[in-house]
Design a protein around this motif. Structure first.
Motif, PDB file in Angstrom:
ATOM      1  N   UNK A 184      -4.462  -2.867   0.297  1.00 61.41           N
ATOM      2  CA  UNK A 184      -4.485  -3.618   1.498  1.00 61.41           C
ATOM      3  C   UNK A 184      -4.851  -3.041   2.780  1.00 61.41           C
ATOM      4  N   UNK A 185      -4.808  -1.592   2.839  1.00 59.59           N
ATOM      5  CA  UNK A 185      -5.039  -0.697   4.025  1.00 59.59           C
ATOM      6  C   UNK A 185      -3.781  -0.659   5.044  1.00 59.59           C
ATOM      7  N   UNK A 262       9.211   0.053   4.911  1.00 63.87           N
ATOM      8  CA  UNK A 262       8.667   1.110   5.405  1.00 63.87           C
ATOM      9  C   UNK A 262       7.338   1.267   4.635  1.00 63.87           C
ATOM     10  N   UNK A 263       7.425   1.163   3.208  1.00 66.14           N
ATOM     11  CA  UNK A 263       6.111   1.328   2.550  1.00 66.14           C
ATOM     12  C   UNK A 263       5.306  -0.042   2.450  1.00 66.14           C
ATOM     13  N   UNK A 264       5.985  -1.007   2.368  1.00 73.09           N
ATOM     14  CA  UNK A 264       5.281  -2.455   2.588  1.00 73.09           C
ATOM     15  C   UNK A 264       5.758  -3.358   3.754  1.00 73.09           C
ATOM     16  N   UNK A 265       5.047  -3.413   4.893  1.00 72.97           N
ATOM     17  CA  UNK A 265       5.444  -4.222   6.146  1.00 72.97           C
ATOM     18  C   UNK A 265       6.029  -5.560   5.700  1.00 72.97           C
ATOM     19  N   UNK A 266       7.173  -5.920   6.397  1.00 70.24           N
ATOM     20  CA  UNK A 266       7.775  -7.089   5.911  1.00 70.24           C
ATOM     21  C   UNK A 266       6.940  -8.323   5.802  1.00 70.24           C
ATOM     22  N   UNK A 282       1.684  -3.447  -5.213  1.00 69.53           N
ATOM     23  CA  UNK A 282       0.937  -3.276  -4.012  1.00 69.53           C
ATOM     24  C   UNK A 282       0.465  -1.826  -4.050  1.00 69.53           C
ATOM     25  N   UNK A 283       1.140  -0.966  -4.359  1.00 71.18           N
ATOM     26  CA  UNK A 283       0.547   0.335  -4.255  1.00 71.18           C
ATOM     27  C   UNK A 283      -0.325   0.996  -5.532  1.00 71.18           C
ATOM     28  N   UNK A 284      -0.463   0.190  -6.370  1.00 72.79           N
ATOM     29  CA  UNK A 284      -1.312   0.246  -7.652  1.00 72.79           C
ATOM     30  C   UNK A 284      -0.709   0.925  -8.931  1.00 72.79           C
ATOM     31  N   UNK A 285       0.592   1.001  -8.610  1.00 68.75           N
ATOM     32  CA  UNK A 285       1.439   1.524  -9.864  1.00 68.75           C
ATOM     33  C   UNK A 285       1.664   0.189 -10.894  1.00 68.75           C
TER      34      UNK A 285
END
Length: 461
Positions: A184-185, A262-266, A282-285
């Protein structure tokens, strides 16, 4: 001393060791409230949900310490409903016992509703009653074997949850350090704690909105108070569990959710999904997301397992004091309250089925549960205050004293009162709050009917 399980068993077996009690206490409060409900909290409060968990965790640690001192002041106390009755009267045993029974079953019901949600990750078309029924039957089977079987299963369930959270924290920290960028950037960064509208993006009202789900998430933290009659060496093991578990849970909640934010904005967190599974998706795992989803299902099953166990002990305790039908005081050959266990599982199954009908069932169940838990926790604190006034000698001789116990208990009671006011502010929690007093009206009416039996025990029993 361990009671042997025989056909004539009339006492619960002391079959829970220190490792069982430690992990039961941890596992009871790490369940659907964290793995699924935390998404609701993050959506409502943004990063400030971390502070919400800190505040609630500290308040409940005071309650736990008060409960621990009371339980150890008299090893004849099997659960906290015993000392509530001792210091507040038999009405307290009745109200606390049945209310806590409903609390635990509401947790279990929320868990099986959660299991239906998690199962859709793999089988979107699978009827919700299938995974729910499998989970309930599995839990019933575990509990009917023996308390040691329950303790062993819960030990491994809880250990899986703890290891999973630790792995998530480690992976999340690595992603933050390397500045991982999702499809998602969004780049992982600690700045997400304040760069998406600040630490309080939804203002003070939004901050308050996170308290209901946080209270529900910690519901079950007092489960150690239901293991007193089945714990080996309670004077040693109960203080260990109480001292270590709340702080560990606080650590897991705050650090795990901090890493997620911190990894995925709220703003990317979907309140209807598990943020733990969503993070890896989200991170592709994708493969890791499936593993986490399996862990989340086992976590919900574990929390339901704890709820069924403890609710059955509540009914058993009520039956032995003539405040519930005598059939629920009967133990099986393996020294477990079989009829009470079946009752709990049937109600969980029915409640979960009703949950399939309403889209907002999870929010409704968790709100009612939160309100009832506030009542139970408050009674524990009031009992402690009465104990301090009536038995200063026991407090003075206690090896597990709560320092500044009286002012701290009043502080926590004031906090609980504020939580009720907060629940009235939001439409999603106001309706369950207004309906909850009906439960106490029903209890009051039933108590008027049974109090003669309470005052005049049956000589045949």
């Amino acid at each position: 001393m361990t009671t042997q399980a025989t056909a004539g068993t009339t006492e619960l077996e002391r079959g829970l060791s220190n490792r069982h009690i430690q992990l039961i206490a941890i596992g009871g409060a790490i369940g659907t409230g964290l793995f699924l409900g935390s998404g609701i909290g993050i959506h409502a409060s943004g990063p400030s949900i971390l502070l919400v968990y800190v505040v609630v965790g500290l308040m409940l640690f005071v309650m736990m310490r008060a409960m621990g001192e009371l339980l150890l002041s008299n090893l004849g106390y099997r659960t906290f409903q015993d000392f509530a009755a001792d210091y507040l009267g038999d009405w307290a045993r009745f109200f606390v016992g049945w209310t806590y029974w409903l609390c635990l079953l509401s947790i279990a019901a929320a868990d099986v509703v959660g299991i239906q949600t998690y199962a859709r990750f793999w089988w979107p078309e699978l009827p919700g009653w299938v995974p729910m029924t499998i989970a309930v039957v599995f839990v019933l089977g575990l509990n009917l074997v023996a308390v040691r079987a329950f303790g062993e299963a819960e030990f491994w369930f809880a250990l899986i949850k703890v290891v999973t959270i630790l792995v998530l924290i480690v992976v999340g920290v690595v992603l933050i350090v390397i500045g991982f960028t999702s499809p998602n950037g969004d780049q992982a960064s600690v700045t997400h704690l304040w760069d998406e509208g600040g630490f309080f993006p939804n203002g003070f009202v939004g901050f308050l909105g996170g308290f209901q789900i946080a209270i529900f998430a910690f519901a079950g933290i007092e489960l150690v108070g239901t293991t007193a009659a089945e714990a080996k060496d309670p004077e040693k093991n109960l203080p260990k569990a109480i001292n270590q578990v709340p702080l560990r849970i606080l650590f897991f909640y705050v650090l795990a959710l901090g890493v997620i934010v911190c990894v995925t904005p709220w703003t990317e967190v979907d309140p209807s999904e598990s943020p733990f599974v969503a993070l890896f998706t989200l991170v592709g795992f994708a493969g890791a997301a499936g593993v986490i989803n399996a862990v989340v299902i086992s976590s919900a099953t574990s929390a339901a397992n704890s709820g069924v166990f403890s609710s059955s002990r509540m009914v058993y305790g009520l039956a032995t004091t003539h405040q519930a039908p005598a059939v629920f005081s009967r133990l099986t050959r393996t020294a477990v309250p079989g009829f009470a266990l079946v009752l709990s599982c049937v109600i969980v199954l029915v409640s979960g089925s009703i949950g399939m009908i309403f889209d907002d069932a999870f929010q409704l169940i968790t709100t009612v549960s939160s309100i009832l838990f506030l009542f139970v926790w408050s009674v524990i604190l009031v009992a402690y205050l009465v104990y301090r006034r009536r038995r200063p000698d026991l407090h003075a001789s206690s090896t597990y004293r709560l320092r500044w116990g009286v002012p701290l208990c009043w502080l926590v009671l004031a906090f609980f009162g504020a939580m009720v006011v907060i629940l009235a502010l939001f439409e999603s929690t106001r309706v369950p709050l207004l309906w909850t007093p009906l439960w106490f009206v029903i209890l009051g009416g039933v108590y008027l009917v049974v109090r003669r039996r309470v005052a005049r025990p049956n000589p045949e029993r």
